[in-house]
Design a protein around this motif. Structure first.
Motif, mmCIF file in Angstrom:
data_model
loop_
_atom_site.group_PDB
_atom_site.id
_atom_site.type_symbol
_atom_site.label_atom_id
_atom_site.label_comp_id
_atom_site.label_asym_id
_atom_site.label_seq_id
_atom_site.Cartn_x
_atom_site.Cartn_y
_atom_site.Cartn_z
ATOM 1 N N LEU A 1 0.797 -1.225 0.000
ATOM 2 C CA LEU A 1 0.000 0.000 0.000
ATOM 3 C C LEU A 1 0.834 1.282 0.000
ATOM 4 N N PRO A 2 1.805 1.443 0.897
ATOM 5 C CA PRO A 2 2.566 2.699 0.912
ATOM 6 C C PRO A 2 3.288 2.985 -0.397
ATOM 7 N N ASP A 3 3.895 1.958 -0.999
ATOM 8 C CA ASP A 3 4.627 2.163 -2.258
ATOM 9 C C ASP A 3 3.686 2.567 -3.392
ATOM 10 N N VAL A 4 2.509 1.963 -3.435
ATOM 11 C CA VAL A 4 1.540 2.302 -4.483
ATOM 12 C C VAL A 4 1.065 3.742 -4.316
ATOM 13 N N ALA A 5 0.797 4.146 -3.079
ATOM 14 C CA ALA A 5 0.350 5.514 -2.829
ATOM 15 C C ALA A 5 1.423 6.518 -3.231
ATOM 16 N N ALA A 6 2.685 6.218 -2.894
ATOM 17 C CA ALA A 6 3.779 7.116 -3.268
ATOM 18 C C ALA A 6 3.919 7.188 -4.779
ATOM 19 N N LYS A 7 3.705 6.074 -5.450
ATOM 20 C CA LYS A 7 3.798 6.049 -6.913
ATOM 21 C C LYS A 7 2.754 6.965 -7.541
ATOM 22 N N ILE A 8 1.551 6.975 -6.980
ATOM 23 C CA ILE A 8 0.510 7.862 -7.502
ATOM 24 C C ILE A 8 0.923 9.317 -7.309
ATOM 25 N N GLY A 9 1.487 9.623 -6.147
ATOM 26 C CA GLY A 9 1.948 10.987 -5.900
ATOM 27 C C GLY A 9 2.997 11.420 -6.904
ATOM 28 N N ILE A 10 3.941 10.535 -7.212
ATOM 29 C CA ILE A 10 4.979 10.860 -8.196
ATOM 30 C C ILE A 10 4.385 10.978 -9.595
ATOM 31 N N GLU A 11 3.393 10.127 -9.916
ATOM 32 C CA GLU A 11 2.770 10.198 -11.240
ATOM 33 C C GLU A 11 2.137 11.568 -11.473
ATOM 34 N N LEU A 12 1.503 12.097 -10.440
ATOM 35 C CA LEU A 12 0.881 13.416 -10.581
ATOM 36 C C LEU A 12 1.914 14.502 -10.847
ATOM 37 N N ARG A 13 3.180 14.234 -10.528
ATOM 38 C CA ARG A 13 4.274 15.198 -10.753
ATOM 39 C C ARG A 13 4.944 15.004 -12.104
ATOM 40 N N ASN A 14 4.566 13.968 -12.830
ATOM 41 C CA ASN A 14 5.245 13.653 -14.090
ATOM 42 C C ASN A 14 4.237 13.513 -15.229
ATOM 43 N N GLN A 15 3.464 14.559 -15.415
ATOM 44 C CA GLN A 15 2.440 14.566 -16.457
ATOM 45 C C GLN A 15 2.710 15.669 -17.470
ATOM 46 N N TYR A 16 2.266 15.426 -18.678
ATOM 47 C CA TYR A 16 2.319 16.437 -19.732
ATOM 48 C C TYR A 16 0.961 17.135 -19.784
ATOM 49 N N VAL A 17 0.979 18.416 -20.102
ATOM 50 C CA VAL A 17 -0.260 19.175 -20.274
ATOM 51 C C VAL A 17 -0.300 19.637 -21.728
ATOM 52 N N ILE A 18 -1.259 19.105 -22.472
ATOM 53 C CA ILE A 18 -1.377 19.400 -23.899
ATOM 54 C C ILE A 18 -2.611 20.262 -24.122
ATOM 55 N N GLY A 19 -2.429 21.366 -24.825
ATOM 56 C CA GLY A 19 -3.533 22.276 -25.098
ATOM 57 C C GLY A 19 -3.831 22.363 -26.584
ATOM 58 N N TYR A 20 -5.106 22.458 -26.909
ATOM 59 C CA TYR A 20 -5.490 22.626 -28.315
ATOM 60 C C TYR A 20 -6.778 23.433 -28.396
ATOM 61 N N VAL A 21 -6.955 24.111 -29.520
ATOM 62 C CA VAL A 21 -8.188 24.823 -29.812
ATOM 63 C C VAL A 21 -9.010 23.932 -30.741
ATOM 64 N N PRO A 22 -10.169 23.436 -30.305
ATOM 65 C CA PRO A 22 -10.943 22.485 -31.115
ATOM 66 C C PRO A 22 -11.291 23.027 -32.495
ATOM 67 N N ASN A 23 -11.170 22.150 -33.488
ATOM 68 C CA ASN A 23 -11.612 22.527 -34.833
ATOM 69 C C ASN A 23 -13.112 22.801 -34.841
ATOM 70 N N ASN A 24 -13.843 22.065 -34.026
ATOM 71 C CA ASN A 24 -15.283 22.261 -33.894
ATOM 72 C C ASN A 24 -15.525 23.362 -32.863
ATOM 73 N N THR A 25 -15.877 24.534 -33.307
ATOM 74 C CA THR A 25 -16.065 25.681 -32.419
ATOM 75 C C THR A 25 -17.508 25.851 -31.956
ATOM 76 N N THR A 26 -18.374 24.905 -32.330
ATOM 77 C CA THR A 26 -19.781 25.007 -31.944
ATOM 78 C C THR A 26 -19.946 24.889 -30.440
ATOM 79 N N ARG A 27 -20.626 25.833 -29.837
ATOM 80 C CA ARG A 27 -20.886 25.798 -28.395
ATOM 81 C C ARG A 27 -22.240 25.136 -28.163
#
Length: 345
Positions: free
Chosen positions: A286-312
């Motif tokens: 349990l402790p190792d798995v929990a720590a792994k989740i914490g580290i995963e949250l620190r090693n993420q990419y954030v990708i941004g895009y403007v949708p081709n479909n602009t319909t609201r």
């Protein structure tokens, strides 16, 4: 090209600066002579110190919120990348990703790999069946908090017959750990109501990146809200959900129908948000798995895009992320939020 680095287990934390993508996508560059660096040791991120509410009525959840953060027309998606050994892969660039909305490829507008401040809710199972597991579950929470940074904030929701907000948002993780010290296992399991309360509390978060960690040993048998209602709410919320399911070994399956359904329920909820479900049979893991989740949250990419479909139109739009496989690396797997609701206005 920046070095591509693997993290094993609770590996070393890497922070990369955000940058905007040029108008023309970059062409993949040849692998450098050095090749990728592989980290085989485990290094924890820096350690830092760190009122009962009923769930809101269903009509309060009816006010639909975008399930991915939308700033004007920019959609931002958090992506985790792992290799076949389940190690985190960092050091990738925008050219290594392809992004699709409703099967139509989108142009990546922004790309970042950074350790941004987090708002995290811990949803802790205190039902009767957790009795012998409470101490290890507390240790798991402590290991998760070791990955905290000074600007992070946390709250604690505990549940048995019904959910209760034990501690609102705080930057002091020791306050939450102190409250967990007095947790007693009793009653039934209102898991779905606990998740609902956490998502409701998350509306008070001050950070744009949000996550919920669920620690539970089974399915639901005491909630007011249904699986369908929670699954819909999860799709609408801009929150990644991670779950640690504490289950009996396969050789000792003497559980109720609700408990047998627990792993599937946690997995479906987590994957829908771009998070993950980690089933655990050995309490010592349990402790190792929990720590792994914490580290995963620190090693993420954030990708941004403007949708081709602009319909609201307020409709749900499915998103897919694919990897342009870098040379010399094993097959890589991305994890991401599977969709979002377009703005209605």
């Amino acid at each position: 090209m920046r070095n591509i680095i693997f993290f094993v287990g609770t590996g070393l934390l890497l922070v990369a600066a955000a940058f905007a993508v040029d108008e023309k996508p970059k062409q993949p560059r040849a692998a450098e002579a050095k090749g990728p660096n592989t980290k085989s040791s485990t290094t924890a991120a820096p350690r830092r110190k760190g009122a009962a509410n009923e769930p809101a009525e269903p009509d309060e959840a009816a006010g639909r919120q975008p399930s991915i953060r939308v700033d004007t027309n920019l959609v931002l998606i958090n992506v985790t990348v792992t290799d076949p050994l389940n190690r985190f892969v960092t050091g990738l660039e925008a050219e290594h990703f392809k992004l699709f909305e409703e099967k139509a490829e989108q142009r990546i507008a922004t790309f970042a790999s950074e350790d941004a401040p987090l708002s995290v809710g811990l949803v802790f199972d205190a039902s009767g069946s957790m009795g012998a597991k409470l101490q290890k579950a507390r240790l798991a929470a402590a290991q998760f908090f070791k990955t905290a940074n000074p600007d992070d904030e946390f709250f604690l929701v505990q549940f048995n017959d019904k959910p209760e907000l034990i501690h609102p948002f705080t930057t002091n993780t020791e306050e939450i750990q102190n409250r967990l010290t007095f947790t007693q296992a009793k009653g039934r399991t209102a898991l779905l109501d606990g998740i609902y309360m956490a998502l409701h509390q998350m509306k008070k978060a001050r950070n744009t990146r949000k996550a919920v960690l669920v620690l539970s040993d089974g399915g639901d048998n005491s909630s007011r809200y249904t699986e369908s209602e929670i699954k819909n709410l999860v799709r609408e919320a801009d929150v990644q959900i991670y779950a640690i399911g504490i289950f009996e070994p396969a050789s000792a399956r003497s559980r109720s129908a609700e408990e047998l359904a627990g792993p599937g329920l946690l997995n479906e909820i987590a994957e829908q948000t771009g998070g993950r479900h980690f089933p655990v049979e050995n309490l010592n893991d349990l402790p190792d798995v929990a720590a792994k989740i914490g580290i995963e949250l620190r090693n993420q990419y954030v990708i941004g895009y403007v949708p081709n479909n602009t319909t609201r139109d307020g409709k749900y739009r499915r998103v897919q992320v694919k990897i342009n496989q870098p040379r010399g690396l094993p097959p890589l797997r991305p994890f991401w939020r599977q969709g979002y609701y377009a703005p209605a206005q």
